[in-house]
Design an enzyme around this catalytic site. Sequence first.
Site, PDB file in Angstrom:
ATOM      1  CG  MET A 112      86.585  88.829  26.230  1.00  0.00           C
ATOM      2  SD  MET A 112      87.190  87.148  26.099  1.00  0.00           S
ATOM      3  CE  MET A 112      85.756  86.234  26.620  1.00  0.00           C
TER       4      MET A 112
ATOM      5  CG  LEU B  24      79.740  95.333  24.206  1.00  0.00           C
ATOM      6  CD1 LEU B  24      79.951  96.834  23.941  1.00  0.00           C
ATOM      7  CD2 LEU B  24      80.672  94.861  25.322  1.00  0.00           C
TER       8      LEU B  24
ATOM      9  CG  HIS C 245      79.687  93.733  28.564  1.00  0.00           C
ATOM     10  ND1 HIS C 245      78.930  92.882  27.801  1.00  0.00           N
ATOM     11  CD2 HIS C 245      80.783  93.042  28.935  1.00  0.00           C
ATOM     12  CE1 HIS C 245      79.543  91.716  27.706  1.00  0.00           C
ATOM     13  NE2 HIS C 245      80.670  91.778  28.378  1.00  0.00           N
TER      14      HIS C 245
ATOM     15  CD  GLN D 181      89.732  85.628  28.538  1.00  0.00           C
ATOM     16  OE1 GLN D 181      90.406  86.652  28.571  1.00  0.00           O
ATOM     17  NE2 GLN D 181      88.524  85.560  29.082  1.00  0.00           N
TER      18      GLN D 181
ATOM     19  CD  GLN E 202      87.597  88.121  34.358  1.00  0.00           C
ATOM     20  OE1 GLN E 202      87.802  87.292  33.483  1.00  0.00           O
ATOM     21  NE2 GLN E 202      86.765  89.137  34.185  1.00  0.00           N
TER      22      GLN E 202
ATOM     23  CB  VAL F 221      73.714  93.445  35.098  1.00  0.00           C
ATOM     24  CG1 VAL F 221      72.404  93.863  34.436  1.00  0.00           C
ATOM     25  CG2 VAL F 221      74.469  94.665  35.614  1.00  0.00           C
TER      26      VAL F 221
ATOM     27  CG  LEU G 207      72.132  90.367  31.657  1.00  0.00           C
ATOM     28  CD1 LEU G 207      72.155  91.846  31.308  1.00  0.00           C
ATOM     29  CD2 LEU G 207      71.090  89.645  30.813  1.00  0.00           C
TER      30      LEU G 207
ATOM     31  CB  SER H 298      78.879  87.184  25.597  1.00  0.00           C
ATOM     32  OG  SER H 298      79.253  88.457  26.095  1.00  0.00           O
ATOM     33  NE  ARG H 299      81.670  80.860  26.753  1.00  0.00           N
ATOM     34  CZ  ARG H 299      82.730  81.365  27.389  1.00  0.00           C
ATOM     35  NH1 ARG H 299      82.583  81.971  28.549  1.00  0.00           N
ATOM     36  NH2 ARG H 299      83.935  81.257  26.854  1.00  0.00           N
TER      37      ARG H 299
END
Length: 281
Positions: free
Chosen positions: A30, A33, A37, A61, A153, A176, A184, A186-187
Amino acid sequence: MRVSRSPRQIRKELKAIRVLGKRIAFVPTMGALHEGHLGLVRRARREGDLVVVSIFVNPAQFGPKEDFRRYPRNPAADRALLKRERVDLLFNPNVSDIYPAGFDTYVLPGKIADRLEGAFRPTHFRGVATVVLKLLNIVQPDVALFGRKDLQQSLVIEKMVSDLGLPVRIVVAPTVRDRDGLALSSRNAYLTKLGRKKALVISASLLAARQMIRDGERSATRIRNYIERRLLREAEAEVDYVSVAERSTLCELQKISGQVAISVACRIERVRLIDNLTLKV
Ligand code: AMP
């Protein structure tokens, strides 16, 4: 790196590649990155001859009260990172490319999607499974890569692939983390400096719990209570769940044995964070 928004264009380009007998490795994301990712991208490079990455913030989602609109988006930075990783093809469709007007068919994952995340985000995995199936249909990769950071998921996707007989191999790569242990995500960008510091309690309490189990603790309740107490006391977190479960079904354990997943979801500064560790007892 070639970039395309159009499913038809992607199909056409990849068809020509497939004819040459090249293996296609695919990393759906999404965007926003980070090294998590990029770890998948590097693994994809080892798994295939051609690496395809998708960036698509999938509205299906997100729940109605979730952060779809304000989810971090950094298209320029993302492209630069993917170029540097020598990604061959970036697929970044618009919402209408994936969900054209009148779209009305969804994948309904089974029991594995009801627990943990599914209990707190009731339509989340339906959205995930639907978009992943659509993306797999467009890209038709030999291998698709996902992160263990989102353990449930990956289980939902593996089950969908097996139940629906999709011709793709799923690879799940390790989580990671930053040097200080924070997984890690994105949020993480939503967190203040203090919030980020508090969030370290998540990985720290998971690690400590795993050590307690290695040292002989077998009560799942005591492990859950230990983690929850630390999250409340040290991070003032709002805890959605602390789970000590069988790794492949995510069914909660009483007595700890076999393949185990310890998972956490909580909110710190209203930012919802998840993490997990697995171990074999
Ligand atoms: P997202 O962009 O959050 O949907 O994530 C795209 C893919 O990257 C998913 O398969 C995630 O599980 C994976 N991923 C996200 N964060 C990490 C991480 N810290 N380590 C490994 N994989 C990750």
